[in-house]
Design an enzyme around this catalytic site. Sequence first.
Site, PDB file in Angstrom:
ATOM      1  N   GLU A  14      -4.263  36.549   3.714  1.00 37.32           N
ATOM      2  CA  GLU A  14      -4.348  38.014   3.775  1.00 37.32           C
ATOM      3  C   GLU A  14      -5.645  38.584   3.215  1.00 37.32           C
ATOM      4  OE1 GLU A  14      -1.692  36.331   2.804  1.00 37.32           O
ATOM      5  OE2 GLU A  14       0.042  37.032   3.951  1.00 37.32           O
ATOM      6  N   ARG A  60       3.171  32.347   1.029  1.00 38.35           N
ATOM      7  CA  ARG A  60       2.578  31.086   1.471  1.00 38.35           C
ATOM      8  C   ARG A  60       1.891  30.335   0.316  1.00 38.35           C
ATOM      9  NH1 ARG A  60       1.847  29.685   6.497  1.00 38.35           N
ATOM     10  NH2 ARG A  60       2.520  31.756   7.150  1.00 38.35           N
ATOM     11  N   GLU A  84      -3.806  51.200   4.592  1.00 39.11           N
ATOM     12  CA  GLU A  84      -3.745  50.327   3.410  1.00 39.11           C
ATOM     13  C   GLU A  84      -5.025  49.491   3.312  1.00 39.11           C
ATOM     14  OE1 GLU A  84      -1.046  46.783   2.548  1.00 39.11           O
ATOM     15  OE2 GLU A  84       0.176  48.408   1.778  1.00 39.11           O
ATOM     16  N   HIS A 103      14.144  34.965   3.053  1.00 45.44           N
ATOM     17  CA  HIS A 103      13.227  35.172   4.188  1.00 45.44           C
ATOM     18  C   HIS A 103      13.495  34.094   5.243  1.00 45.44           C
ATOM     19  CE1 HIS A 103       9.342  35.613   6.278  1.00 45.44           C
ATOM     20  NE2 HIS A 103       9.290  36.809   5.713  1.00 45.44           N
TER      21      HIS A 103
END
Length: 395
Positions: A149, A238, A135, A269
Site C-alpha cells: 500500500e 499482509r 485519502e 477476513h
Amino acid sequence: MISKNKKVLVVFGTRPEAIKLAPVIKALEKTSNINVLTCVLRQQKKLLDDPLAVFNIKPDFDINLPFGNSGLLSRGAHIFKKTWSGIQVGFGILRFLGILKNKKPDLVVVQGDTSTVFIVAFIAFHFKIPVAHVEAGLRSGNKYSPFPEEINRKLTCSIADLHFASTESAKRNLLKENIDENKIWVTGNTVIDALRLVTESYENDVAKKRLFMFFKEKYGVTLNKPNQKFILVTAHRRESFGEGMKNIMEAIEELASRLPHITFVYPVHPNPNVREIVFLKLKNVENVILTEPLGYKLFSFLMANSYLILTDSGGIQEEVSFIGKPTLVMREITERPEGVSFGNTLLVGTDKNRIMGEVLRLLENKEIYETMSKKHSAFGDGHAAERIAEVISRL
Ligand code: UDP
C-alpha cells in the site's frame, strides 16, 4: 479543468474503498452539475455486497477481477496479461478500458491504496483523464509496510491531479513530495462520514438489541450479560502473514484462557492465508467467537459496544476516533499517527507478550482506559464527502 456538466467516474474494488467512497458518491449525486458513474472492480467478491446495500449504491459497471488466492505477483501477472493501448492488461481491466473509452469521463475518482487504485489511476493517465485521489498523503515512511500500500499511495499520488487529504499531517506529507499546494484539500476522512451515516440512521437501542440477538441466535453467545465484556478482534494484514499472525493468534489464545469471563469476537477476513491460521489456532477456544465478515452496520455497533478493539486495520484506526474506543493496533508502524497522538490508539506490534500486556493493562487500569476512550475529530467531522463534492463541482 472539467467541462460544464461533469461526468465523474468513481472506481472502487474492496470493502474499505466502498465504505469510504459511498458518502462521496452520495454527495456527488446531490450536486447538480455532476453526472456520477460508479464502477466496481471487484477484488473481493462477497465483501462488497454489504456496503453497496447499506448505502444503496447500484454500480453502473460491475466487473470481477477474480484473483483468488494467487498472491500479489500472479495478481500482477493477471492484470498485466494482454496488451491494449501500450499498457498490459487482463480481461476485467479490458472491460474497464472500454468504459473509459466509451463514457469519456471528465474525472476518475479513486480512494486509498490498493494495487487496483494505482492501476486505475495509471490507465486514466493513459487516456489523459484527470484523477482525484481520496485519502491522499498517508505515509508510513517504510516502503514495505504496509505492503504494497505505501508504494501504491505514492504512485497514485504522482499521477493524481486532485489530492483530498484527510488530515493536515497527510497534507504535509504531500507538500514534502512537492505536490502543488493548490491541488491539495484537507477534507477529513470520509470513513467518519460513513460511520456517522450508519449510526445516525439507526436507533441506538434497537441496533444494540439486534446486535445481541444476532450473536445469540447465530453463535449461541450472550454478549450482554451483566458485567459482560467483549473484545473485538480483526487481523488480516499482509505484512503480518506468517510469524506475525501466529503471534497474534497465540496472544488471543492465551488471553482467552486467562480471562474466561471475557468473550473475544473475531470476524475473520476471507483471505485464505488469514483463515487457515485463525481457525487452526482459535476454532476450539470456547470464549473466542469466530464469525464470517460482518455487515457494516452490525460491525459498527459491535465496535461501539465492545470493551476494547484489537486490530491491524487502517479504517478501524480512524473509526474509533468517532466512537471513542480504546484500540490496540497490531502493527509496528502506522501511517495514521493522529490516532496515537490523540490517544485512542496504541501501537503494540505483533509481539505476543506486548499484545497480552497491553490488553491486561487496559482491563486493570481504569485511568488509562478512560483516557483512551475519549472521542476526537482528528480524522474528520463526518462532512468530508460534502467538501470533496464541492471542490469537484467548482472545477
Ligand atoms: N468492517 C466491516 N465488517 C467486518 C470488519 C470490518 O464492515 O467484519 C469494516 C470496518 O468498520 C472498516 C472497514 O471494514 O470500515 C475496514 O476494512 P479492512 O480492515 O478490511 O481494511 P483496511 O481499513 O485495513 O484497509
